[in-house]
Scaffold this active site. Sequence first.
Site, PDB file in Angstrom:
ATOM      1  N   ARG A 120       6.182  -8.139   0.935  1.00 48.43           N
ATOM      2  CA  ARG A 120       4.974  -8.892   0.566  1.00 48.43           C
ATOM      3  C   ARG A 120       4.164  -9.128   1.831  1.00 48.43           C
ATOM      4  O   ARG A 120       4.626  -9.781   2.772  1.00 48.43           O
ATOM      5  CB  ARG A 120       5.335 -10.215  -0.098  1.00 48.43           C
ATOM      6  N   GLY A 121       2.966  -8.583   1.845  1.00 50.37           N
ATOM      7  CA  GLY A 121       2.137  -8.599   3.041  1.00 50.37           C
ATOM      8  C   GLY A 121       1.971  -9.943   3.719  1.00 50.37           C
ATOM      9  O   GLY A 121       2.225 -10.064   4.925  1.00 50.37           O
ATOM     10  N   ARG A 170       4.097  -8.866   6.877  1.00 43.30           N
ATOM     11  CA  ARG A 170       3.405  -7.645   7.301  1.00 43.30           C
ATOM     12  C   ARG A 170       3.171  -7.587   8.813  1.00 43.30           C
ATOM     13  O   ARG A 170       3.437  -6.552   9.449  1.00 43.30           O
ATOM     14  CB  ARG A 170       2.054  -7.519   6.587  1.00 43.30           C
ATOM     15  N   GLY A 175      -7.092   0.171  -8.233  1.00 46.14           N
ATOM     16  CA  GLY A 175      -7.270   1.321  -9.106  1.00 46.14           C
ATOM     17  C   GLY A 175      -6.009   2.129  -9.330  1.00 46.14           C
ATOM     18  O   GLY A 175      -4.889   1.645  -9.262  1.00 46.14           O
ATOM     19  N   GLU A 230       7.625  -1.850  -7.294  1.00 45.33           N
ATOM     20  CA  GLU A 230       8.287  -0.965  -6.321  1.00 45.33           C
ATOM     21  C   GLU A 230       9.809  -1.075  -6.440  1.00 45.33           C
ATOM     22  O   GLU A 230      10.518  -0.067  -6.446  1.00 45.33           O
ATOM     23  CB  GLU A 230       7.847  -1.327  -4.903  1.00 45.33           C
TER      24      GLU A 230
END
Length: 419
Positions: A21-22, A26, A54, A87
């Site tokens: 999780r950024g 990150r 997107g 993921e």
Amino acid sequence: MAVHGGSGASATQNDVFLSFRGPDTRDTFTDCLYRTMVGQGIVAYRDSEDLHAGDRIDDLLTAVGDSKICIPVLSRGYASSAWCLRELARATELNESTGKPEILPIFFDVTPSDVKLKTKLYVEDLDKIDLRPGGESRERWEAALRKVGEIKGWKVQGKPQGEVIEFVVKEVLNKLKVKRRTLDSKFIKEDQQVKAIMELLDVDSGTGVRFVGIYGMGGIGKTTLASYIYNEIYPHFDGQCSFLGNIRELSKRNGLVDLQKQLATDIFDSSTMESLEELKVVRCYSLKGLCGLSNSKKLKALSVHECSELRVVEGLEELELLSGLSVYDCESLERLIDVSNSKIPNKCRMAVSSCAKLMRLDGTYVDYRERILCMTTRTFNEPPPRTTSSDVSKCSSTTGKFIVILSEVHLPGASADIW
């Protein structure tokens, strides 16, 4: 956009996919881990924030499937991210169906109990996500979290982060068998010789065996050129590759034995052993011990023939799927199976012969009615004691479902009861 390390994931399969999780890690732990892996030649994949827009999320999930290892950095906010959970679910489902990617979790500031949903931490986050579109995936996400929580990983809390990163990278290198060769900084990579050799090897063709010889006077860079080519092509072989240098000098010291050992060590890593279903060890005259079989949980057939120096086979008793075992002409073999603690199926076919030192299977004869009575080999000086047909029948009835082959057997001094 997606960010890759090493030689670029678009050209080759990723070594590692980092799931994190950024906002949590990150720019701190995950960034240090990523840079350390890239510095060691590992092709690492980490996503950037704008990838989630997107249809490009499909690229992200594809990258998970194209990776050999998935490392989820499980932080306190990990379960609040639907992308992280997607993921993780993708990785666990592929691992269950194909065996890859292998999942190596890092418990950053959470515990395995948190991840297994035994506390409120992740449960509360899942409750919030469940109210959003796509909440129907909750069961899938919960299953993924529970599975990952059961996997042995690294706990970061209370430990120096640099030390944990060092352990993680070392384990990844071991599993990938990444052995990049150190090159002279003056080496010109875009050389015509490099291009010519790469065209001759044509590793992407997927067929045939290629031999390419490099010759010339000493000191002109033949080994350096070969090292560079090795660095370029080893990712194509899932780490099952080896670079054997100084062959002339090493062979003078101990023949080809040391070179054979290096080749075997480089090629047969732990992941290879875990996936083996059949293993044949034949005429390995200098082999002293056959170890690590307990890791080969899928092994169904094992043949060990003509290994004159082999003294011990370890881990055989852990093979729950073994259906066939053949051992012969291993005259130094002293220990084979611990019959007092064996998980080998009763229906396993076993043949052991011409192993003069194998006086009995390691362990005791206790409870032999449900295990193996005896499988020793080769005729000794004294003839075996005579038995009646009723004795033989009784012996057969006490061996359960094992198929026991007694080939030229004699136990010196053994009584008729033992026979």
